[in-house]
Design a protein around this motif. Sequence first.
Motif, PDB file in Angstrom:
ATOM      1  N   VAL A   1      -3.224  -3.730  -7.618  1.00 16.92           N
ATOM      2  CA  VAL A   1      -2.483  -2.589  -8.177  1.00 16.92           C
ATOM      3  C   VAL A   1      -1.297  -2.286  -7.155  1.00 16.92           C
ATOM      4  CG1 VAL A   1      -2.609  -0.497  -9.200  1.00 16.92           C
ATOM      5  CG2 VAL A   1      -4.521  -2.047  -9.312  1.00 16.92           C
ATOM      6  N   ALA A   2      -0.216  -2.514  -7.663  1.00 15.33           N
ATOM      7  CA  ALA A   2       0.969  -2.264  -6.787  1.00 15.33           C
ATOM      8  C   ALA A   2       1.398  -0.928  -6.411  1.00 15.33           C
ATOM      9  CB  ALA A   2       2.094  -3.111  -7.213  1.00 15.33           C
ATOM     10  N   VAL A   3       0.928  -0.141  -7.218  1.00 15.19           N
ATOM     11  CA  VAL A   3       1.367   1.546  -7.269  1.00 15.19           C
ATOM     12  C   VAL A   3       0.483   2.006  -6.224  1.00 15.19           C
ATOM     13  CG1 VAL A   3       2.282   1.822  -9.487  1.00 15.19           C
ATOM     14  CG2 VAL A   3       0.008   2.055  -9.044  1.00 15.19           C
ATOM     15  N   ALA A   4      -0.699   1.297  -5.897  1.00 17.48           N
ATOM     16  CA  ALA A   4      -1.526   1.933  -4.856  1.00 17.48           C
ATOM     17  C   ALA A   4      -1.227   1.688  -3.393  1.00 17.48           C
ATOM     18  CB  ALA A   4      -2.772   1.716  -5.111  1.00 17.48           C
ATOM     19  N   ALA A   5      -0.205   0.795  -3.144  1.00 14.88           N
ATOM     20  CA  ALA A   5      -0.091   0.032  -1.976  1.00 14.88           C
ATOM     21  C   ALA A   5       0.218   1.281  -0.800  1.00 14.88           C
ATOM     22  CB  ALA A   5       1.217  -1.005  -1.918  1.00 14.88           C
ATOM     23  N   ASP A   6       1.087   2.099  -1.029  1.00 15.05           N
ATOM     24  CA  ASP A   6       1.466   2.949   0.052  1.00 15.05           C
ATOM     25  C   ASP A   6       0.149   3.808   0.362  1.00 15.05           C
ATOM     26  OD1 ASP A   6       4.264   2.073   0.188  1.00 15.05           O
ATOM     27  OD2 ASP A   6       4.846   3.750  -1.102  1.00 15.05           O
ATOM     28  N   TYR A   7      -0.400   4.376  -0.712  1.00 12.85           N
ATOM     29  CA  TYR A   7      -1.744   5.219  -0.279  1.00 12.85           C
ATOM     30  C   TYR A   7      -2.700   4.461   0.607  1.00 12.85           C
ATOM     31  CZ  TYR A   7      -5.808   7.917  -1.015  1.00 12.85           C
ATOM     32  OH  TYR A   7      -6.787   8.743  -0.847  1.00 12.85           O
ATOM     33  N   VAL A   8      -3.034   3.143   0.180  1.00 12.39           N
ATOM     34  CA  VAL A   8      -3.996   2.282   0.710  1.00 12.39           C
ATOM     35  C   VAL A   8      -3.359   1.981   2.141  1.00 12.39           C
ATOM     36  CG1 VAL A   8      -4.815   0.089   0.776  1.00 12.39           C
ATOM     37  CG2 VAL A   8      -5.004   1.337  -1.274  1.00 12.39           C
ATOM     38  N   THR A   9      -2.269   1.643   2.309  1.00 12.97           N
ATOM     39  CA  THR A   9      -1.742   1.216   3.767  1.00 12.97           C
ATOM     40  C   THR A   9      -1.899   2.456   4.519  1.00 12.97           C
ATOM     41  OG1 THR A   9      -0.113  -0.198   2.957  1.00 12.97           O
ATOM     42  CG2 THR A   9       0.112   0.487   5.094  1.00 12.97           C
ATOM     43  N   ALA A  10      -1.665   3.607   4.148  1.00 13.23           N
ATOM     44  CA  ALA A  10      -1.784   4.874   5.193  1.00 13.23           C
ATOM     45  C   ALA A  10      -3.245   5.249   5.271  1.00 13.23           C
ATOM     46  CB  ALA A  10      -0.909   5.925   4.432  1.00 13.23           C
ATOM     47  N   ARG A  11      -4.092   4.911   4.493  1.00  7.40           N
ATOM     48  CA  ARG A  11      -5.571   5.323   4.547  1.00  7.40           C
ATOM     49  C   ARG A  11      -6.106   4.272   5.535  1.00  7.40           C
ATOM     50  NH1 ARG A  11      -7.554  10.250   2.993  1.00  7.40           N
ATOM     51  NH2 ARG A  11      -5.761  11.142   1.461  1.00  7.40           N
ATOM     52  N   VAL A  12      -5.789   3.039   5.325  1.00 12.39           N
ATOM     53  CA  VAL A  12      -6.451   1.841   6.260  1.00 12.39           C
ATOM     54  C   VAL A  12      -5.831   2.213   7.701  1.00 12.39           C
ATOM     55  CG1 VAL A  12      -6.159  -0.443   6.898  1.00 12.39           C
ATOM     56  CG2 VAL A  12      -6.587   0.303   4.326  1.00 12.39           C
ATOM     57  N   ASP A  13      -4.450   2.600   7.769  1.00  9.01           N
ATOM     58  CA  ASP A  13      -3.961   2.873   9.218  1.00  9.01           C
ATOM     59  C   ASP A  13      -4.690   3.868  10.123  1.00  9.01           C
ATOM     60  OD1 ASP A  13      -2.151   0.954   8.919  1.00  9.01           O
ATOM     61  OD2 ASP A  13      -0.504   2.057   8.372  1.00  9.01           O
ATOM     62  N   ARG A  14      -4.902   5.032   9.040  1.00 10.17           N
ATOM     63  CA  ARG A  14      -5.728   6.044   9.714  1.00 10.17           C
ATOM     64  C   ARG A  14      -6.923   5.711  10.152  1.00 10.17           C
ATOM     65  NH1 ARG A  14      -6.580  11.661   6.447  1.00 10.17           N
ATOM     66  NH2 ARG A  14      -8.232  10.573   5.616  1.00 10.17           N
ATOM     67  N   ARG A  15      -7.661   5.006   9.378  1.00 12.45           N
ATOM     68  CA  ARG A  15      -9.103   4.364   9.686  1.00 12.45           C
ATOM     69  C   ARG A  15      -9.009   3.612  10.897  1.00 12.45           C
ATOM     70  NH1 ARG A  15     -13.552   5.806  10.927  1.00 12.45           N
ATOM     71  NH2 ARG A  15     -15.556   4.085  10.351  1.00 12.45           N
ATOM     72  N   LEU A  16      -8.196   2.373  11.011  1.00 13.28           N
ATOM     73  CA  LEU A  16      -8.020   1.812  12.152  1.00 13.28           C
ATOM     74  C   LEU A  16      -7.598   2.345  13.330  1.00 13.28           C
ATOM     75  CD1 LEU A  16      -6.127  -1.289  10.659  1.00 13.28           C
ATOM     76  CD2 LEU A  16      -8.422  -1.163  11.201  1.00 13.28           C
ATOM     77  N   ASP A  17      -6.948   3.387  13.395  1.00 10.58           N
ATOM     78  CA  ASP A  17      -6.649   4.379  14.533  1.00 10.58           C
ATOM     79  C   ASP A  17      -8.080   4.817  14.916  1.00 10.58           C
ATOM     80  OD1 ASP A  17      -3.795   3.876  14.358  1.00 10.58           O
ATOM     81  OD2 ASP A  17      -3.382   5.780  13.291  1.00 10.58           O
TER      82      ASP A  17
END
Length: 432
Positions: free
Chosen positions: A409-425
């Motif tokens: 689902v392409a429209v979710a890419a920015d949200y997912v990337t931000a959430r994954v980055d925060r969790r990885l941090d």
Amino acid sequence: MKHHAIRLDLLTAAVDRLPDNGLRAFRANALEQFVKAGLPNTSQEDWRYTNLEPAIRLSNEWLVSRNGNYDSTLKPIQKLPALPIETAIEANWLRFVNGRPAEHIRIDGDRTGVSVDTITSESCAAQLFAGDGLANLNASLLQDAISVRVPSGLAVRTPIGLLLASDATNGDKVSATRIVIELESNASMDVIESHLSLSALDAFANVVIEVRLAKGATLNYLRIQECGDAQILAGKLIASLDADSTLNYTSLDLGAALARNDVVADILAPGVEITATGLYLAGGAQHIDNHLRVDHRVGPARSQAEFRGILNGRARCVFNSKAIVHKGADGTDARQSNHNLLLSDKSEIDTKPELEIYADDVKCAHGATVGQLDKSALFYLKSRGIDEDTASQMLTRAFAASVLDKLPVAVAADYVTARVDRRLDSLIDVMK
């Protein structure tokens, strides 16, 4: 080993108090099956590494507090303010709190072509799945069941969002959600399934989603699990696929104390294609279990699964993917892979990709890897003037990118990337 059980006297009383809204016979049948078999336990192979004792304890506490008076939870659900995922991702959001619609569910069918209805007839309820312990418990406690249907030939432009929230503020510690998604022939749609916690209290959410794809239908499905630290979540997606239909599925597990995610797909006719990807990021004492099963009953058909995990602290994760190629399913192409990155010597992954093949003309492969951050890669980045923390972040993000680059689902890419980055941090911060 002794396994505890849910108190059947209180469960029966709770089920009996639910209203006759078309689901009564379905609940009664499911309760009868649950009384016979109960919940799965660690003596069963598919549950060897995942213990449901915390969910059982919480369920009994909830039943005792209700004293069989489950009817008291049927109060109106207040409207929710817009949640971050709703403002970040454009979708037609259907909102549920503790398994019930947060407000009257309505999608403009004239504009979208999608129909959303409450299942109230006994004939429709009888077709719902209730075939194992968790699904039977889910069915026993259902207050509402929702149907989402897309008519033949329709390509739905805006994704449908399923916002599934848990809120134990008023003592509603246990919830059951049931949603049926049906795509008729040659229809297509994007779906976003979002799991959230609205309070920091203990809660157990039991979710069953049924997907039925007719000939030539295409469903792109993204599951995002961001539950709180005290949440227990059992989710099951059951998919049946007719000829030439396609299911593109991605699962992201970022939260929860205990999460069990089951995907069961049944290939009923030739030409089916299933792609399943997943990413689980776990730290502390989290336990995340992903189980997949694909039944290739006929061929040719194709299924491919790739899941990746990054673990830190004392986290424990489980991956089990089984492709069963039944007799006569010639032309099957089934592939599975699981790759894991352990950031702590106390974290653990139990991985088991499996193949059961009863046909001759097939292409099947599976594999799994478990490792730590590549020291030579870290050294190389540091030799180029990059500090160790930044280098670790770069390597973990590169590891996760294989899944993130394939979001259905392409429209979710920015949200997912931000959430994954925060969790990885947060996982990398623990290493400092």
